[in-house]
Design an enzyme around this catalytic site. Structure first.
Site, short mmCIF file in Angstrom:
data_model
loop_
_atom_site.label_atom_id
_atom_site.label_comp_id
_atom_site.label_asym_id
_atom_site.label_seq_id
_atom_site.Cartn_x
_atom_site.Cartn_y
_atom_site.Cartn_z
N PRO A 269 0.81 -1.21 0.00
CA PRO A 269 0.00 0.00 0.00
C PRO A 269 0.85 1.27 0.00
O PRO A 269 1.91 1.32 0.62
CB PRO A 269 -0.76 -0.10 1.33
CG PRO A 269 0.18 -0.83 2.23
CD PRO A 269 0.93 -1.80 1.35
N TYR A 311 -4.42 13.68 -13.78
CA TYR A 311 -5.44 12.62 -13.69
C TYR A 311 -6.85 13.19 -13.50
O TYR A 311 -7.76 12.44 -13.12
CB TYR A 311 -5.17 11.70 -12.50
CG TYR A 311 -3.76 11.22 -12.35
CD1 TYR A 311 -3.20 10.31 -13.24
CD2 TYR A 311 -2.96 11.67 -11.29
CE1 TYR A 311 -1.91 9.87 -13.08
CE2 TYR A 311 -1.67 11.23 -11.13
CZ TYR A 311 -1.15 10.33 -12.03
OH TYR A 311 0.13 9.90 -11.86
N CYS A 338 2.05 28.69 -16.44
CA CYS A 338 1.55 29.10 -17.75
C CYS A 338 1.02 27.91 -18.53
O CYS A 338 1.59 27.49 -19.55
CB CYS A 338 2.66 29.80 -18.51
SG CYS A 338 3.17 31.25 -17.61
N1 LLP Z 1 2.55 -1.75 -6.06
C1 LLP Z 1 2.79 -1.47 -7.35
C2 LLP Z 1 3.43 -2.50 -8.19
C3 LLP Z 1 2.43 -0.22 -7.88
O1 LLP Z 1 2.67 0.04 -9.16
C4 LLP Z 1 1.82 0.75 -7.05
C5 LLP Z 1 1.44 2.05 -7.57
C6 LLP Z 1 1.59 0.42 -5.69
C7 LLP Z 1 1.96 -0.84 -5.24
C8 LLP Z 1 0.97 1.37 -4.72
O2 LLP Z 1 -0.33 1.68 -5.05
P1 LLP Z 1 -1.25 2.55 -4.05
O3 LLP Z 1 -1.51 1.73 -2.82
O4 LLP Z 1 -0.52 3.80 -3.72
O5 LLP Z 1 -2.46 2.81 -4.85
N2 LLP Z 1 0.60 8.76 -9.44
C9 LLP Z 1 -0.72 8.15 -9.40
C10 LLP Z 1 -0.69 6.77 -8.80
C11 LLP Z 1 0.26 5.83 -9.50
C12 LLP Z 1 0.34 4.48 -8.85
C13 LLP Z 1 1.48 3.71 -9.37
N3 LLP Z 1 1.63 2.42 -8.79
C14 LLP Z 1 -1.66 9.07 -8.62
O6 LLP Z 1 -1.25 10.14 -8.21
O7 LLP Z 1 -2.83 8.73 -8.46
#
Ligand code: LLP
Length: 404
Positions: A269, A311, A338
């Site tokens: 997470p 996003y 900008c």
């Molecule tokens: N494991 C893997 C293999 C991942 O690619 C990711 C996130 C996570 C775990 C963690 O996911 P989370 O629990 O944070 O959802 N920049 C984007 C989110 C990109 C997520 C990339 N991978 C945003 O701001 O929403």
């Protein structure tokens, strides 16, 4: 983080004081929120005691990582940089998983030498590089196979990773082939089946579908995986309309699955641990009245927080000083960059607002500062953390002359 007498507080500190002292824009974390999230996550799944590897990409501030490590979590890393950072902070290699679709030979070499718990492999070519290195170092390397389950996580398409059209993971048939080929390998020990279908997931169904898919693979292959890594992706409540995952149902389902298949569970997470632990404090520079709306031009821009521009993400924006007066005309909160996409929030009405007022953009702890840039040659904001009534600066101010 809450209002007291209409003033916004981070723990025991009035947020306005922080802007006065440190300037703006500034990322501000609450220690208490972070600890609460960690404990909630652990408690939700305590029936099967998973290994929780914090997804470092969501936030790699050293102070934040130290708190997370202090509460017993491991790390999910995706680059040399992240791996070196968590090792330098004392994360134990046997609590580190290494993910990512494009790990270079040099990165694999480093991770193998450090004996991380698992390298989650995403292609046959990557696996053959790992085998070469394992032979070179006369080692047996523990790996996970990342499955692309072809499941739609029902989230924003830009952060969806588990559909066939996404670049991540291996298909079921590739996995079956690899299991056959490497089951007696001297150099490769397949220990884990891993999956991560996307981020900001707010429904249980995609996770349940993943469990069904994995069960089928386990039955078909008859292969005994020590670990099943279910990735991260748990969504948070960015606003009133966001649905919430049912952790208790999810946990019961996973418990049943892990008992039946006699495997340990890993989670990765990010957002659910750090997302709601920080606000971006900002000041209104100008107010510009346009036809039928007001532009509220604030001193935070898309270089400081790119999620809304990238996003279409919605982050609530709240006043640090709450008033009952209302201005029933659309307000467009925009930054100074900008670009037209440098827009944070469109809202139908807002309290009466003036130039110089202070605001907080909420829930910016995950994918906030890590995605900040020097676009328009602006220094990145600094970060501070509040614990009770103690404030600590936790990142260095970028010197404008240096970046110039
Ligand atoms: N494991 C893997 C293999 C991942 O690619 C990711 C996130 C996570 C775990 C963690 O996911 P989370 O629990 O944070 O959802 N920049 C984007 C989110 C990109 C997520 C990339 N991978 C945003 O701001 O929403």
């Amino acid at each position: 983080m809450n209002y007291k007498n209409n003033n916004f507080y981070i723990e025991k500190i009035k947020a306005e004081k922080l802007i006065k002292k440190y300037g703006s824009p500034i990322y501000c974390y609450s220690n208490k929120s972070l600890v609460k999230n960690i404990n909630n996550f652990k408690n939700s799944f305590k029936s099967f005691n998973p290994l929780i590897c914090f997804s470092v990409k969501s936030n790699y501030n050293s102070t934040i990582l130290k708190i997370i490590k202090g509460h017993g979590l491991g790390a999910d890393v995706v680059s040399d940089g992240e791996l070196k950072k968590v090792l330098s902070l004392g994360f134990k290699p046997n609590r580190i998983v290494y993910s990512g679709v494009g790990k270079k030979f040099s990165e694999l070499k480093f991770a193998i030498n450090k004996n991380v718990l698992l390298i989650n492999v995403e292609s046959e070519s990557e696996l053959s590089n790992i085998e070469k290195l394992a032979k070179m170092f006369k080692k047996k390397v523990n790996i996970g196979l990342r499955l692309n389950p072809n499941i739609d996580a029902k989230t924003n398409t830009k952060i969806s990773t588990g559909r066939m059209q996404d670049k991540f993971g291996l298909s079921v048939s590739d996995i079956i082939k690899i299991l056959e080929k490497f089951k007696n390998s001297y150099h490769i020990k397949i220990k884990c089946l891993s999956v991560h279908i996307g981020s900001q997931i707010t429904q249980n169904k995609p996770y349940n579908n993943v469990l069904i898919k994995i069960s089928k693979i386990l039955a078909k292959s008859k292969f005994k995986f020590e670990y099943i890594d279910l990735g991260g992706g748990m969504g948070i409540k960015y606003n009133q309309n966001t649905k919430k995952l049912n952790y208790s149902k999810l946990s019961k389902n996973i418990l049943k699955f892990s008992k039946k298949n006699n495997c340990k569970i890993i989670f990765e997470p990010g957002r659910s641990i750090v997302g709601n632990t920080a606000v971006l404090l900002t000041k209104v520079i100008y107010i510009k009245n346009s036809i039928n709306k007001k532009f509220i031009i604030i001193d935070a821009g898309m270089n400081d927080l790119i999620r809304p521009a990238l996003y279409n993400a919605t982050h609530d924006i709240i006043p640090l000083n709450r008033k009952s007066s209302k201005n029933s005309i659309p307000h467009d909160f925009v930054g100074p960059i900008c670009e037209t996409s440098d827009r944070f929030l469109k809202i139908k009405s807002y309290q009466k607002i003036n130039e110089g007022d202070n605001l907080a953009i909420k829930d910016v702890g995950a994918y906030g500062i890590v995605l900040a840039s020097n676009y328009n040659l602006r220094p990145r904001p600094i970060e501070i953390i509040v614990k009770d009534s103690i404030v600590k600066k936790i990142s260095k101010k970028q010197n404008l002359n240096d970046i110039i």
